[in-house]
Every structure is written in structure tokens, then in C-alpha cells.
Write a protein that holds these residues in place. Structure first.
Motif, PDB file in Angstrom:
ATOM      1  N   PRO A  60     -51.929 -37.527 113.760  1.00  0.00           N
ATOM      2  CA  PRO A  60     -49.698 -38.737 113.422  1.00  0.00           C
ATOM      3  C   PRO A  60     -48.972 -37.184 113.533  1.00  0.00           C
ATOM      4  N   THR A  75     -46.987 -36.069 116.658  1.00  0.00           N
ATOM      5  CA  THR A  75     -45.690 -35.653 116.763  1.00  0.00           C
ATOM      6  C   THR A  75     -44.749 -35.161 116.364  1.00  0.00           C
ATOM      7  N   GLU A 127     -40.561 -50.609 119.300  1.00  0.00           N
ATOM      8  CA  GLU A 127     -41.616 -50.426 117.713  1.00  0.00           C
ATOM      9  C   GLU A 127     -42.275 -51.474 117.586  1.00  0.00           C
ATOM     10  N   LYS A 187     -46.096 -45.229 118.888  1.00  0.00           N
ATOM     11  CA  LYS A 187     -46.620 -44.361 120.090  1.00  0.00           C
ATOM     12  C   LYS A 187     -46.446 -44.725 121.480  1.00  0.00           C
ATOM     13  N   ILE A 195     -43.660 -42.128 124.189  1.00  0.00           N
ATOM     14  CA  ILE A 195     -44.382 -41.464 125.623  1.00  0.00           C
ATOM     15  C   ILE A 195     -43.223 -42.346 126.429  1.00  0.00           C
ATOM     16  N   ALA A 237     -39.000 -43.226 117.729  1.00  0.00           N
ATOM     17  CA  ALA A 237     -40.379 -42.985 117.185  1.00  0.00           C
ATOM     18  C   ALA A 237     -40.865 -42.132 115.865  1.00  0.00           C
ATOM     19  N   LEU A 265     -43.303 -42.517 113.362  1.00  0.00           N
ATOM     20  CA  LEU A 265     -44.841 -41.808 113.035  1.00  0.00           C
ATOM     21  C   LEU A 265     -44.896 -41.368 111.761  1.00  0.00           C
ATOM     22  N   VAL A 292     -48.915 -36.826 123.755  1.00  0.00           N
ATOM     23  CA  VAL A 292     -49.006 -38.278 123.221  1.00  0.00           C
ATOM     24  C   VAL A 292     -49.855 -38.838 123.360  1.00  0.00           C
ATOM     25  N   SER A 334     -53.168 -37.963 122.321  1.00  0.00           N
ATOM     26  CA  SER A 334     -53.617 -38.642 120.953  1.00  0.00           C
ATOM     27  C   SER A 334     -54.240 -39.777 120.748  1.00  0.00           C
ATOM     28  N   PHE A 335     -53.873 -40.716 122.709  1.00  0.00           N
ATOM     29  CA  PHE A 335     -54.388 -42.005 122.236  1.00  0.00           C
ATOM     30  C   PHE A 335     -55.316 -42.009 123.028  1.00  0.00           C
TER      31      PHE A 335
END
Length: 459
Positions: free
Chosen positions: A262, A266, A326, A332, A336, A376, A380, A452, A455-456
Motif C-alpha cells: 500500500p 501510493t 473515502e 484506493k 483511481i 486519498a 492510504l 493503483v 494493485s487492486f
């Protein structure tokens, strides 16, 4: 909970004002930058340091001040930084030659450390239901201060002696200092320990080398001994610094924590978003101010700054929205969405002829995207690091954003300079150069969202 803690709005306002004041110092000399050699009776190579020194000091100061805040108290360190900012503003206001002005500008650069410290202070003092919006606001001040401060700087230089700029900066710094002292509660979560002095030295030398190469490469030449020496030397020092940090107790930057997915994702996205933000800050002011005969829009700096100001207002306006989003969808998706919205804005500039109202619309979209993305990022980061390391982690993240803006300044300036053509006896960037520069901003925004999103998919 203390009375101060029961009045979170006052704490948020104080930290946001301090953050905007600190980021304002980055753009304060833009209206007089071209006139500095004449004003100071010095060569351009010397006056260039008036801008460069602030960049270097702020880059070095943000991660170091974050670590000091974790160790000795975030409020205490913020007060020291604001005091240095005020001292630097006074020195600059009293300057008539280049050396004291460079000293003053260097001291002003220390103020950037207030932004990551402010974000970390919010985590310690603000109720959870207001934390998201508060972080969004203070994080956005990294871009807001410059966007809103440019019209102020242009107005002051147009109507007053240039020294008044720094007296205004002094007033902003003093008010920020008074607000932080009066309303921000002392830090209760401190880690203590000894400062990693070798780490401080290594990071400082490495960053100075890297940023000197990036910021002065266009002036020195990208193949020059100075540029290559700074680039290679700075990179080698940073590699050695990283090796050392992995082997020392209580390092300046815990690279093992920074390597967590994370945090790493970021920070990489922060570099890309910083690049996307600053690309527009370089391209559009030039495009707006170029004479109509050369393909520009013929605006004065004052007029151009007002055209660009809505981006800063959009960043501010997005703070409460970002906080609510958020809580509902997570940080995340917010990051994005920020990258996608910035990309949409740049796409409009790439595929359509650009008029003044187009610039306003594109910058509004960029401001909205930056507001979401910058909201964000700290969320994160802080969710992935221990509470005792939030200052250092946020400082490193702020540094990553700063590196993105520095790379953008170098790349976009190189593109516009090399694409210059002579029109009506004036050397101006070509239309193709502007298109390529805007395209770089688009690519950076898409890269931010893609990093990002990727990473998801790896979860």
C-alpha cells in the motif's frame, strides 16, 4: 478530551492555513523570476538559485521533519519550521543582493514540512468522522497554496516594490505560527530515540544531487559533466543510503515499511500525480501569456493567474466531498478516480483547440482530480504504517509528490524549449511542443490510475 480536541474545526483551519502559506512560498517569486538578474544586479546562473534552493530545502526537509515530529512531537517541530519560514521571509524582504535572498528562500523552503506534519497531527486530534475531510483539505494545500497565491503575487508585484512580496509572506508566516501555537494541542504520541544523523546526511546529499540534475539540466545541458555528475553521484549516494537504512536501528526512513504494497503503490502514484499536476502549471501559464501573433492568448500574468485560480478553488471544494467518498468507497477507488478525472481534463486539451474557457474547464477538472487524489494518499499511507511513524511516512509521501513536480518541470521545460520556433521575431514553443507537453500530463495521469488499479488486481 480537551477543549481544543472538542473544537476540531479550529485545528483543521489552522493547519490548512499553515499548509497553504508554506506551499505559497514555492510560487512567490514566479512574477519576478525573469527580472531577478536586473533587480539583484547578478547573472542568471546566480539568480536561478533563488528558485532552486527552495526546491532543494523543501525536498530534504519534508521526510526529516516528519521523522523529527514522530520522535519529539509534531506540534513542536511544526512551530520550529514556521519560525524558520518567518525568519527566511524577513531575510528575503531585507535583501538587495542575491546571496541573502538565496538564504532567505532556503529558510522559506523549510515550511513545506508543515504539510505532512499537519496531516499526522490530524490523525492524533480529529474525530474519525471528520478525519477524511480534514486530511483531504490539508493534503490539498500542497497544490492550493500555489494556485491561489499566484494571483496575489502577481497583484503585489504589479502595484508595489518586489520586497513587499516577502513582507506579505512574513505576515502569512506569522499568522500561521500564531494559529498553530494557539490552537494545535501538544503531541502525546512520541517515539523518542536518537536521530539517524548518517541517514539525514545521506538522504540530503543524495536528494541534492538528484534534484540539481533534474532542475538545472536544461541550463547546464543534459550531457554536461555537472548534470551527469550530480545525477550519477546522487543516485549512488541514495543507493548507499538505502543499504545503510536497512541495517540501522530507528532509521530516518523505515524502508521495510515503505516497501509494503500500500505504501509503495501510493508513493509511486504520488510521483505520477505530482507530474500531472505540475505539467499544467507550466504549460497553461505560457500558453495564456504568449502574444496572439505567436499563437498564444495574449493575457497578462495577472489575468492568466485568475484563469488558473479555479483549479485551486476546486481542490478546496473537493475536500468535504473527498472525505465522504473515502468513507463510502475507500481511498484506493478515490485515488483511481482522481487520476481518471485528470486524464479526462488533459484529453480535452489534447483533442480540441484550446481557448481561454477551455483552459478554465481543463484546470477545473485537474483541480477536482488532484483534490480527490491528494485526499486519498495520506489515508492510504497512514492505514499501512504504525502510529509512531505517520510523520515520517507522510513526509516521504510529500517528497514523492515533490519529485513528480520536479520531474515535470524538467521534462516539460525541455520539450517546450526544444520545440521553439521563431514567430514575429520571438522564440516561442511550437503548437506541437504544447501538444506533446499536454500529452505528457495525460500519460502521467493515466499512469497514476493504472498503478493503483493494478494493485487492486493483485489483491
Amino acid at each position: 478530551m480537551s477543549t481544543l480536541h472538542r473544537r476540531p474545526g479550529v485545528i483543521i483551519a489552522a493547519l490548512a492555513f499553515a499548509g497553504m502559506g508554506a506551499s505559497f512560498m514555492q510560487t512567490i517569486v514566479i512574477p519576478i523570476q525573469s527580472e531577478l538578474p536586473e533587480l539583484l544586479n547578478a547573472g542568471r546562473a546566480s539568480t536561478a538559485w533563488v528558485v532552486t534552493i527552495t526546491l532543494l530545502v523543501s525536498a530534504i526537509c519534508t521526510p526529516i521533519s516528519g521523522k523529527l515530529g514522530d520522535m519529539y512531537g509534531k506540534r513542536r517541530v511544526a512551530i520550529v519550521l514556521l519560525t524558520l519560514l518567518v525568519a527566511g521571509s524577513i531575510v528575503a524582504a531585507l535583501s538587495f543582493t542575491v546571496v541573502p535572498l538565496i538564504v532567505g528562500r532556503g529558510l522559506q523552503g523549510t515550511g513545506m514540512g508543515v504539510i505532512p506534519l499537519g496531516i499526522s497531527i490530524l490523525r492524533d486530534t480529529i474525530p474519525p468522522k471528520r478525519l477524511g475531510s480534514a486530511i483531504a483539505l490539508v493534503s490539498a494545500t500542497l497544490g492550493v497554496g500555489g494556485a491561489l497565491g499566484l494571483p496575489l503575487s502577481a497583484f503585489v508585484t504589479e502595484h508595489f516594490d518586489w520586497h513587499v512580496l516577502f513582507w506579505v509572506a512574513t505576515g502569512i508566516g506569522v499568522l500561521s505560527l500564531v494559529l498553530v501555537v494557539a490552537v494545535v494541542p501538544p503531541s502525546v504520541k512520541v517515539s523518542g530515540g536518537r536521530l539517524d544523523l548518517v541517514g539525514v546526511l545521506g538522504l540530503s546529499v543524495g536528494l541534492v544531487g538528484l534534484l540539481l540534475a533534474v532542475s538545472r539540466g536544461n541550463d547546464w545541458g543534459w550531457n554536461s559533466v555537472y548534470t551527469l555528475g550530480c545525477l550519477i553521484g546522487g543516485s549512488c549516494v541514495l543507493l548507499a543510503w538505502g543499504w545503510f537504512e536497512l541495517r540501522v536501528d530507528n532509521p530516518l526512513v523505515d524502508l521495510r515499511v515503505s516497501a509494503r504494497s500500500p505504501v509503495l503503490v501510493t508513493n509511486l502514484a504520488s510521483v505520477a500525480m505530482g507530474f500531472a499536476l505540475f505539467s499544467s502549471s507550466i504549460v497553461f501559464p505560457q500558453l495564456l501569456q504568449l502574444p496572439v501573433a505567436t499563437g498564444g492568448m495574449g493575457l497578462t500574468l495577472q489575468q492568466a493567474s485568475f484563469v488558473l485560480m479555479p483549479a485551486g478553488l476546486a481542490m478546496l471544494a473537493m475536500s468535504p466531498v473527498a472525505g465522504r467518498l473515502e468513507r463510502r468507497i475507500g481511498a484506493k477507488p478515490l485515488l483511481i478516480a482522481g487520476g481518471v478525472i485528470i486524464a479526462v481534463g488533459y484529453s480535452g486539451a489534447v483533442f480540441f483547440d484550446v481557448a481561454v474557457w477551455h483552459v478554465v474547464l481543463v484546470n477545473l477538472l485537474i483541480g477536482v482530480g488532484i483534490g480527490l487524489g491528494f485526499a486519498a494518499m495520506p489515508t492510504l499511507i497512514m492505514a499501512a504504517v504504525p502510529e509512531t511513524e505517520t510523520g515520517a511516512a507522510n513526509g516521504l509521501n510529500t517528497l514523492m509528490r515533490g519529485l513528480g513536480t520536479s520531474f515535470a518541470a524538467a521534462v516539460i521545460a525541455m520539450i517546450l524549449t526544444r520545440s521553439s520556433t521563431t514567430v514575429a521575431g520571438i522564440a516561442v514553443p511550437s503548437a506541437a511542443g504544447f501538444d506533446l507537453a499536454i500529452g505528457c500530463g495525460l500519460v502521467a495521469a493515466v499512469t497514476c490510475a493504472a498503478i493503483v488499479l493494478r494493485s487492486f488486481q493483485n489483491l
